[in-house]
Scaffold this motif. Structure first.
Motif, PDB file in Angstrom:
ATOM      1  N   PHE A   5       2.018  81.085  -0.116  1.00  0.00           N
ATOM      2  CA  PHE A   5       2.590  81.650  -1.325  1.00  0.00           C
ATOM      3  C   PHE A   5       1.371  81.396  -2.334  1.00  0.00           C
ATOM      4  CE2 PHE A   5       3.692  76.900  -0.387  1.00  0.00           C
ATOM      5  CZ  PHE A   5       3.109  76.440  -1.300  1.00  0.00           C
ATOM      6  N   ALA A   6       1.801  81.892  -3.472  1.00  0.00           N
ATOM      7  CA  ALA A   6       0.863  82.279  -4.515  1.00  0.00           C
ATOM      8  C   ALA A   6       0.429  80.953  -5.201  1.00  0.00           C
ATOM      9  CB  ALA A   6       1.515  83.053  -5.468  1.00  0.00           C
ATOM     10  N   GLU A   7      -0.624  80.790  -5.723  1.00  0.00           N
ATOM     11  CA  GLU A   7      -1.116  79.554  -6.472  1.00  0.00           C
ATOM     12  C   GLU A   7      -0.091  79.319  -7.447  1.00  0.00           C
ATOM     13  OE1 GLU A   7      -3.752  76.597  -7.472  1.00  0.00           O
ATOM     14  OE2 GLU A   7      -4.033  78.070  -5.651  1.00  0.00           O
ATOM     15  N   HIS A   8       0.322  79.887  -8.195  1.00  0.00           N
ATOM     16  CA  HIS A   8       1.102  79.512  -9.408  1.00  0.00           C
ATOM     17  C   HIS A   8       2.520  79.298  -8.969  1.00  0.00           C
ATOM     18  CE1 HIS A   8       2.207  83.835  -8.688  1.00  0.00           C
ATOM     19  NE2 HIS A   8       3.487  83.471  -8.938  1.00  0.00           N
ATOM     20  N   ASP A   9       2.852  79.267  -7.544  1.00  0.00           N
ATOM     21  CA  ASP A   9       4.271  78.534  -6.922  1.00  0.00           C
ATOM     22  C   ASP A   9       4.177  77.136  -6.544  1.00  0.00           C
ATOM     23  OD1 ASP A   9       5.594  80.859  -7.297  1.00  0.00           O
ATOM     24  OD2 ASP A   9       5.099  81.569  -5.502  1.00  0.00           O
ATOM     25  N   TRP A  10       2.858  76.539  -6.566  1.00  0.00           N
ATOM     26  CA  TRP A  10       2.584  75.142  -5.978  1.00  0.00           C
ATOM     27  C   TRP A  10       3.562  74.205  -6.799  1.00  0.00           C
ATOM     28  CZ3 TRP A  10       0.617  72.804  -1.962  1.00  0.00           C
ATOM     29  CH2 TRP A  10      -0.010  73.491  -1.193  1.00  0.00           C
TER      30      TRP A  10
ATOM     31  N   SER B  24      16.229  70.821   3.742  1.00  0.00           N
ATOM     32  CA  SER B  24      16.993  71.660   3.128  1.00  0.00           C
ATOM     33  C   SER B  24      16.566  71.933   1.534  1.00  0.00           C
ATOM     34  CB  SER B  24      18.256  71.042   3.225  1.00  0.00           C
ATOM     35  OG  SER B  24      19.282  72.092   2.778  1.00  0.00           O
ATOM     36  N   ASP B  25      16.181  71.360   0.939  1.00  0.00           N
ATOM     37  CA  ASP B  25      15.659  71.373  -0.484  1.00  0.00           C
ATOM     38  C   ASP B  25      14.500  72.297  -0.498  1.00  0.00           C
ATOM     39  OD1 ASP B  25      17.911  70.006  -1.314  1.00  0.00           O
ATOM     40  OD2 ASP B  25      16.769  68.438  -2.024  1.00  0.00           O
ATOM     41  N   LEU B  26      13.635  72.088   0.486  1.00  0.00           N
ATOM     42  CA  LEU B  26      12.262  72.780   0.763  1.00  0.00           C
ATOM     43  C   LEU B  26      12.471  73.948   1.318  1.00  0.00           C
ATOM     44  CD1 LEU B  26      10.066  69.945   2.051  1.00  0.00           C
ATOM     45  CD2 LEU B  26       9.651  71.235  -0.193  1.00  0.00           C
ATOM     46  N   VAL B  27      13.513  74.103   2.269  1.00  0.00           N
ATOM     47  CA  VAL B  27      13.962  75.565   2.954  1.00  0.00           C
ATOM     48  C   VAL B  27      14.191  76.365   1.682  1.00  0.00           C
ATOM     49  CG1 VAL B  27      15.205  76.907   4.649  1.00  0.00           C
ATOM     50  CG2 VAL B  27      13.874  74.874   5.122  1.00  0.00           C
ATOM     51  N   HIS B  28      15.270  75.904   1.041  1.00  0.00           N
ATOM     52  CA  HIS B  28      15.844  76.803   0.079  1.00  0.00           C
ATOM     53  C   HIS B  28      14.734  77.077  -1.063  1.00  0.00           C
ATOM     54  CE1 HIS B  28      19.026  78.119  -2.786  1.00  0.00           C
ATOM     55  NE2 HIS B  28      18.387  77.372  -3.618  1.00  0.00           N
ATOM     56  N   CYS B  29      14.005  76.268  -1.396  1.00  0.00           N
ATOM     57  CA  CYS B  29      12.895  76.730  -2.209  1.00  0.00           C
ATOM     58  C   CYS B  29      12.187  77.698  -1.925  1.00  0.00           C
ATOM     59  CB  CYS B  29      12.085  75.491  -2.694  1.00  0.00           C
ATOM     60  SG  CYS B  29      10.538  75.637  -3.877  1.00  0.00           S
ATOM     61  N   ILE B  30      11.638  77.459  -0.447  1.00  0.00           N
ATOM     62  CA  ILE B  30      10.583  78.435  -0.140  1.00  0.00           C
ATOM     63  C   ILE B  30      11.362  80.035   0.139  1.00  0.00           C
ATOM     64  CG2 ILE B  30       9.686  79.283   2.234  1.00  0.00           C
ATOM     65  CD1 ILE B  30       7.666  77.360   0.456  1.00  0.00           C
TER      66      ILE B  30
ATOM     67  N   LEU C 142       4.333  72.875   5.361  1.00  0.00           N
ATOM     68  CA  LEU C 142       3.166  73.652   4.658  1.00  0.00           C
ATOM     69  C   LEU C 142       2.425  73.926   6.020  1.00  0.00           C
ATOM     70  CD1 LEU C 142       1.881  71.525   1.672  1.00  0.00           C
ATOM     71  CD2 LEU C 142       3.070  74.005   1.778  1.00  0.00           C
ATOM     72  N   LYS C 143       2.780  72.823   7.043  1.00  0.00           N
ATOM     73  CA  LYS C 143       1.954  73.027   8.328  1.00  0.00           C
ATOM     74  C   LYS C 143       2.845  74.050   9.162  1.00  0.00           C
ATOM     75  CE  LYS C 143      -0.475  72.421  12.253  1.00  0.00           C
ATOM     76  NZ  LYS C 143      -1.801  73.002  12.385  1.00  0.00           N
ATOM     77  N   TRP C 144       4.027  73.941   9.016  1.00  0.00           N
ATOM     78  CA  TRP C 144       4.938  75.225   9.668  1.00  0.00           C
ATOM     79  C   TRP C 144       4.386  76.507   9.070  1.00  0.00           C
ATOM     80  CZ3 TRP C 144       8.234  79.441   8.186  1.00  0.00           C
ATOM     81  CH2 TRP C 144       8.899  79.775   9.418  1.00  0.00           C
ATOM     82  N   LEU C 145       4.298  76.696   7.648  1.00  0.00           N
ATOM     83  CA  LEU C 145       3.760  78.127   7.205  1.00  0.00           C
ATOM     84  C   LEU C 145       2.530  78.454   7.627  1.00  0.00           C
ATOM     85  CD1 LEU C 145       5.113  77.457   3.446  1.00  0.00           C
ATOM     86  CD2 LEU C 145       6.025  79.088   5.205  1.00  0.00           C
ATOM     87  N   ASP C 146       1.677  77.361   7.676  1.00  0.00           N
ATOM     88  CA  ASP C 146       0.171  77.629   8.375  1.00  0.00           C
ATOM     89  C   ASP C 146       0.302  78.220   9.774  1.00  0.00           C
ATOM     90  OD1 ASP C 146      -1.125  76.775   5.877  1.00  0.00           O
ATOM     91  OD2 ASP C 146      -1.538  74.986   7.015  1.00  0.00           O
TER      92      ASP C 146
END
Length: 160
Positions: free
Chosen positions: A59-64, A113-119, A49-53
């Motif tokens: 990302f959209a609210e519904h993607d949390w 890796s899982d998070l990167v794939h998700c994003i 999340l910090k990297w994205l910031d």
């Protein structure tokens, strides 16, 4: 938030290197450990999340829920292993304990890796007011830590 879909340059290696550098800042490390130990937060998610910031992406609210769900396969394993490693700390030789820490880092990297794939599967948009990390902290009841993660990153130096 711009409605325009943007392509991210996020890769596992970029997130991992960012995480190592950012986590090496004493105040950040202490805040991350507090988030994990006192508020049951996920440090890898916070770092993403910090990297994205920093990239001014959101990302959209519904993607949390989607982002949270992508941690489910690795979080239980990582948490169990971390607890086992902590118990072993006082009863195994230092070299074995260091090997256990290295294995835990491998599990952390797999989770990233899982998070990167998700994003990569989400629609990201640009934002002028990045606040994903602070929002996550607020959700956990750790607003005071959110202030730490909301600070702009100072250029990393070799003295960190």
């Amino acid at each position: 938030m711009s409605q325009k879909h943007v392509t991210t340059t996020l890769t596992l290696e970029r997130l991992w290197q960012f995480s190592l550098q950012y986590y090496s800042v004493r105040e950040v490390k202490e805040a991350c450990l507090s988030l994990q130990n006192n508020f049951h937060g996920n440090v890898n998610l916070l770092l993403l999340l910090k990297w994205l910031d920093e990239e001014k992406l959101t990302f959209a609210e519904h993607d949390w829920p989607t982002v949270s769900d992508c941690l489910s396969s690795s979080e239980t394993l990582l948490h169990s292993y971390r607890e086992l490693r902590r118990k072993l700390k006082l009863s195994v030789p230092e070299t074995l304990y260091r090997e256990a820490l290295q294995f835990e880092l491998q599990l952390e990297k797999q989770q990233q890796s899982d998070l990167v794939h998700c994003i990569a599967n989400l629609s990201l948009a640009t934002t002028d007011t990045p606040a994903l990390a602070a929002r996550y902290c607020r959700h956990l009841g750790a607003e005071h830590l959110g202030r730490i993660f909301s600070k702009p990153i100072e250029p990393f130096s070799s003295k960190s």
